[in-house]
Structures are given as structure tokens and as C-alpha cells.
Design an enzyme around this catalytic site. Structure first.
Site, PDB file in Angstrom:
ATOM      1  N   LYS A 116       0.867  -1.275   0.006  1.00 49.09           N
ATOM      2  CA  LYS A 116      -0.090   0.075  -0.066  1.00 49.09           C
ATOM      3  C   LYS A 116       0.694   1.109   0.004  1.00 49.09           C
ATOM      4  O   LYS A 116       0.576   2.240  -0.424  1.00 49.09           O
ATOM      5  CB  LYS A 116      -0.926  -0.199   1.193  1.00 49.09           C
ATOM      6  CG  LYS A 116      -1.991  -1.046   0.980  1.00 49.09           C
ATOM      7  CD  LYS A 116      -3.285  -0.795   1.894  1.00 49.09           C
ATOM      8  CE  LYS A 116      -4.302  -1.623   1.640  1.00 49.09           C
ATOM      9  NZ  LYS A 116      -5.500  -1.585   2.537  1.00 49.09           N
ATOM     10  N   LYS A 198      -7.897 -10.515  -9.177  1.00 45.90           N
ATOM     11  CA  LYS A 198      -9.161 -10.698  -8.261  1.00 45.90           C
ATOM     12  C   LYS A 198     -10.042  -9.651  -8.386  1.00 45.90           C
ATOM     13  O   LYS A 198      -9.597  -8.467  -8.429  1.00 45.90           O
ATOM     14  CB  LYS A 198      -8.559 -10.602  -6.761  1.00 45.90           C
ATOM     15  CG  LYS A 198      -9.480 -11.188  -5.873  1.00 45.90           C
ATOM     16  CD  LYS A 198      -9.320 -11.301  -4.351  1.00 45.90           C
ATOM     17  CE  LYS A 198      -9.300  -9.922  -3.697  1.00 45.90           C
ATOM     18  NZ  LYS A 198      -9.270  -9.431  -2.255  1.00 45.90           N
ATOM     19  N   LYS A 201     -13.321  -4.568  -5.173  1.00 48.00           N
ATOM     20  CA  LYS A 201     -14.229  -3.687  -5.038  1.00 48.00           C
ATOM     21  C   LYS A 201     -13.936  -2.248  -5.291  1.00 48.00           C
ATOM     22  O   LYS A 201     -14.730  -1.271  -5.718  1.00 48.00           O
ATOM     23  CB  LYS A 201     -15.010  -3.433  -3.534  1.00 48.00           C
ATOM     24  CG  LYS A 201     -13.979  -3.163  -2.202  1.00 48.00           C
ATOM     25  CD  LYS A 201     -14.980  -3.258  -1.230  1.00 48.00           C
ATOM     26  CE  LYS A 201     -14.338  -3.808   0.178  1.00 48.00           C
ATOM     27  NZ  LYS A 201     -12.919  -3.756   0.365  1.00 48.00           N
TER      28      LYS A 201
HETATM   29  P1  ATP Z   1      -9.977  -3.908  -2.048  1.00 55.33           P
HETATM   30  O1  ATP Z   1     -10.353  -4.011  -3.371  1.00 55.33           O
HETATM   31  O2  ATP Z   1     -10.470  -2.660  -1.249  1.00 55.33           O
HETATM   32  O3  ATP Z   1      -8.425  -3.766  -1.700  1.00 55.33           O
HETATM   33  P2  ATP Z   1     -10.932  -6.355  -1.500  1.00 55.33           P
HETATM   34  O4  ATP Z   1     -12.254  -6.154  -2.069  1.00 55.33           O
HETATM   35  O5  ATP Z   1      -9.891  -7.118  -2.369  1.00 55.33           O
HETATM   36  O6  ATP Z   1     -10.474  -5.061  -1.198  1.00 55.33           O
HETATM   37  P3  ATP Z   1     -11.277  -6.995   1.206  1.00 55.33           P
HETATM   38  O7  ATP Z   1     -12.096  -5.852   1.594  1.00 55.33           O
HETATM   39  O8  ATP Z   1      -9.967  -7.199   1.700  1.00 55.33           O
HETATM   40  O9  ATP Z   1     -11.033  -7.372  -0.161  1.00 55.33           O
HETATM   41  O10 ATP Z   1     -12.342  -8.453   1.216  1.00 55.33           O
HETATM   42  C1  ATP Z   1     -12.475  -9.288   2.702  1.00 55.33           C
HETATM   43  C2  ATP Z   1     -12.668 -10.591   2.222  1.00 55.33           C
HETATM   44  O11 ATP Z   1     -13.591 -10.809   1.218  1.00 55.33           O
HETATM   45  C3  ATP Z   1     -10.938 -10.980   1.982  1.00 55.33           C
HETATM   46  O12 ATP Z   1     -10.464 -11.273   2.989  1.00 55.33           O
HETATM   47  C4  ATP Z   1     -11.586 -12.286   0.938  1.00 55.33           C
HETATM   48  O13 ATP Z   1     -11.839 -13.548   1.756  1.00 55.33           O
HETATM   49  C5  ATP Z   1     -12.796 -11.882   0.493  1.00 55.33           C
HETATM   50  N1  ATP Z   1     -12.954 -11.391  -0.970  1.00 55.33           N
HETATM   51  C6  ATP Z   1     -12.781 -10.278  -1.546  1.00 55.33           C
HETATM   52  N2  ATP Z   1     -12.749 -10.315  -2.758  1.00 55.33           N
HETATM   53  C7  ATP Z   1     -12.816 -11.642  -3.097  1.00 55.33           C
HETATM   54  C8  ATP Z   1     -12.986 -12.242  -4.365  1.00 55.33           C
HETATM   55  N3  ATP Z   1     -12.869 -11.609  -5.626  1.00 55.33           N
HETATM   56  N4  ATP Z   1     -13.172 -13.529  -4.366  1.00 55.33           N
HETATM   57  C9  ATP Z   1     -13.199 -14.303  -3.486  1.00 55.33           C
HETATM   58  N5  ATP Z   1     -13.112 -13.741  -1.913  1.00 55.33           N
HETATM   59  C10 ATP Z   1     -13.032 -12.397  -2.031  1.00 55.33           C
END
Ligand code: ATP
Ligand code: LTN
Length: 334
Positions: A116, A198, A201
């Protein structure tokens, strides 16, 4: 089983965007399943969110939206404690104490901090550096046995365990040792536009992500525009056909079908037919959640009431731990 004999779970999501179908399958559906067997605390980590600069109105909205999304996905306020992190001041208070037990080197070696601070080199703040100590406090305040997290958070959990052990050793037993709970079932959903990364969001390309509040037409359009390949066969092969494999994953999530069955079903058919069918089924899968989300969001007072009760229940437990900590470190208590 009554509440005392159930193991405790705590997990959280940072409200840095609208939740996606990936959060649902990778995290929330597991959380929903765990509600009967465990004493669950689910938290919206707004204090973690401000380690990146936020628009205040948007953060407020996203925090409430995330809570509404948890409820829409099936988190029950009767079974679980759903709360907003900043509503429980004990999180900041314990963070201060634990920060005096954390080495500078321990924080600077965290992969997430390194990633980050590279990505946002214009704002490498001390909060980003101490982010894992706040996360340790989230977990230790509730004496959590298990912490469901993705792979990327395992290092933070390791630090949490080290801090718990250090504190317990220096004084006497205060914190329970939490274990990471990396779910086996949750499917990993990839970006529709770049299926090697991945689905996230915070992706800038809105077409890459299926949000849980997307209307059926929007879901269908995003899937129809998803990246595939030129080979035109529906086959699960993550290495060579990541786009098609991701669409198969989504189809499997929506229908419960296995990959071999999906391959058989679309044998001899082109991507046009396949995408249309995936679009249809995924849109139907999301529909009840997005409708429920709209219903919950329309009753702001009820949502606030649920979150107030959640914060009260969480504070009660958190303050019990914090009082023990304050006593052990030698703070005066009248
Ligand atoms: P950001 O995009 O803001 O970096 P993020 O959307 O990748 O964040 P987190 O907010 O860290 O994800 O997600 C919380 C949890 O949701 C993660 O630990 C993971 O288990 C699950 N998760 C998020 N995105 C996915 C995905 N695309 N597929 C499966 N599990 C997911
Ligand atoms: N850092 C986590 C979110 C989070 C969390 C927690 C998860 C904040 N506090 C406590 C588990 C337990 C993330 O970015 N996924």
C-alpha cells in the site's frame, strides 16, 4: 448450545467500496453459515478505511451500505453482533497499549504495508503503518477463537498472535490466542476484465466487477462484455483460459453445477450462448440480494437501530477486556 460454550469468531470488512459477488462467495456466505455454531462478531472497519484518504460523505454512505449488504446476505442481528468499528472506542484504546508492545520492524515488514505504501506513495501515514495493531485489537478485545480471513491477512493474524503472547507472558493470561480460519469452500472470483487478478471492490473499471447492488440488466451487460479468448470452447483451464474459467466459476456459484457438468452442457456451443446463459443465471442469483439490500437501505432508522444495539453488545465485551488490560499495565482505576 448457549452463548458461553460456543467458540467466538470475529471478522471485518473495510468499507472501501460496494461489496462484490466475490465478497459474498469468498467471505459472507461462510459468515452466514457460521452463525449457528459460533458466537459471531462482524465488524465494518471504518477506522481501517481512513488509512487511505476518504470522502467523508462517501465513507458514511459506504459504511451503512456495507452493513445493509451484510444483512441482505443473511447475517442475522439476532444471532450475530453486527457493528461499526468506530462506535466502540475500546478499539483505539487497546491499539495504543498494544502499540507499546510492537516493534517498528514488525510493522515495517508487513506485506500489505509495503504494497500500500508503494501504491499510495503520496500518503504513507503512520496509521497505515500501525494498521495491523488496530486489527490485533479488533480481534483480541473479543477473545476470538477463530478469525475468518483471506490469505492476504494471515500475516496480520500472525502479528496478533505474537502480541497476545507477548502481553500474556509479560503480565499474565489476558488474551485468548486466535487462530486464522481460511475457508476451503469459498470460491475466488476474478475480474471480468482481467481474469488473472482478483475481482475487487476498488477496481477503477466498473465493468470488471459485479456489485451486490447491481440491477439484473447491469449484471447481464457486464458478463456479456467479459474478457474470454479466441478458442471458443467452454473448458475449465485457469492457466490457459482464465476468462472462460472465471465465467464457469460464476456459473457454478449461481447454479451449484460442477465444472465437468458445465463443460458437457456447453459442449459444441459458442461463447455467445454460454455468456447469455451465465448472464441469466448470475443475474438471478444476485437479484434477491440486491432487492433485499434496497429494502433494508430504505429503512434507515431500522438499520441504525440494529447497528446501535450491535455496538452496545460489542462494547460490553470489549470493555471487559480493556479494563483487564488497563489494570495489568498499571493505570489507576477509581
Ligand atoms: P480492496 O479491493 O478494497 O483492496 P478487496 O475487495 O480485495 O479489497 P477485502 O475488503 O480485503 O477485499 O475483502 C474481505 C474478504 O472478502 C477477503 O479477505 C476475502 O476473503 C473476500 N474476498 C474479497 N474479494 C474476493 C474475491 N474476488 N473472491 C473471493 N473472495 C473475495
Ligand atoms: N484488514 C482486513 C479487514 C479487517 C479484519 C479485522 C479482518 C479489519 N479488522 C479483524 C479480520 C479481523 C481486510 O483488509 N480484509
Amino acid at each position: 448450545m448457549d452463548i458461553v460454550s460456543k467458540p467466538t469468531i470475529l471478522s471485518g470488512i473495510t468499507p472501501s467500496g460496494i461489496l462484490t459477488i466475490g465478497h459474498l462467495t469468498g467471505a459472507m456466505l461462510n459468515w452466514v453459515r457460521m452463525q449457528d455454531e459460533y458466537n459471531c462478531y462482524y465488524m465494518i472497519a471504518d477506522m481501517h478505511a481512513i488509512t487511505a484518504r476518504q470522502n467523508p460523505a462517501e465513507l458514511r454512505q459506504r459504511t451503512l451500505d456495507t452493513a445493509a449488504m451484510f444483512l441482505a446476505a443473511g447475517i442475522s442481528p439476532e444471532k450475530s453482533t453486527l457493528f461499526i468499528q468506530s462506535h466502540v472506542p475500546a478499539h483505539s484504546e487497546l491499539t495504543w497499549v498494544l502499540s507499546t508492545f510492537t516493534g517498528m520492524g514488525e510493522c515495517s515488514k508487513m506485506t500489505q504495508f509495503k504494497d500500500k505504501s508503494q501504491k499510495h506513495s503520496e500518503n504513507v501515514n503512520v496509521g497505515l503503518f500501525t494498521y495491523p495493531i488496530l486489527m490485533a485489537s479488533d480481534i483480541l478485545l473479543y477473545q476470538a477463537d477463530l478469525v475468518p480471513v483471506g490469505e492476504d491477512q494471515k500475516q496480520h493474524l500472525e502479528l496478533t498472535r505474537n502480541l497476545a503472547q507477548r502481553f500474556n507472558h509479560h503480565y499474565s493470561d489476558t488474551f485468548k490466542m486466535p487462530e486464522p480460519y481460511i475457508s476451503k469452500v469459498g470460491a475466488r472470483v476474478m475480474s471480468l476484465q482481467d481474469p488473472t487478478s482478483k475481482m475487487s471492490k476498488s477496481d477503477e473499471n466498473q465493468n470488471a466487477t459485479i456489485f451486490l447492488n447491481d440491477k439484473p440488466e447491469v449484471v447481464k451487460n457486464k458478463i456479456k462484455r467479459a474478457v474470454t479468448d479466441s478458442d471458443a470452447t467452454v473448458k475449465f483451464d485457469v492457466e490457459n483460459k482464465p476468462g472462460v474459467s472465471n465465467l464457469m466459476q460464476l456459473y457454478s456459484i449461481a447454479t451449484g453445477m460442477s465444472f465437468p457438468d458445465i463443460e458437457k452442457m456447453f459442449d459444441g456451443k459458442g461463447y455467445g450462448d454460454f455468456k447469455a446463459e451465465v448472464a441469466e443465471k448470475v443475474a438471478e442469483f444476485i437479484r434477491p440480494i440486491s432487492e433485499k439490500f434496497a429494502e433494508i437501505s430504505s429503512d434507515k432508522n431500522k438499520l441504525k437501530e440494529i447497528l446501535s444495539v450491535g455496538a452496545e453488545k460489542a462494547s460490553y465485551v470489549a470493555n471487559k477486556t480493556l479494563r483487564k488490560v488497563y489494570k495489568k499495565v498499571g493505570f489507576v482505576n477509581f
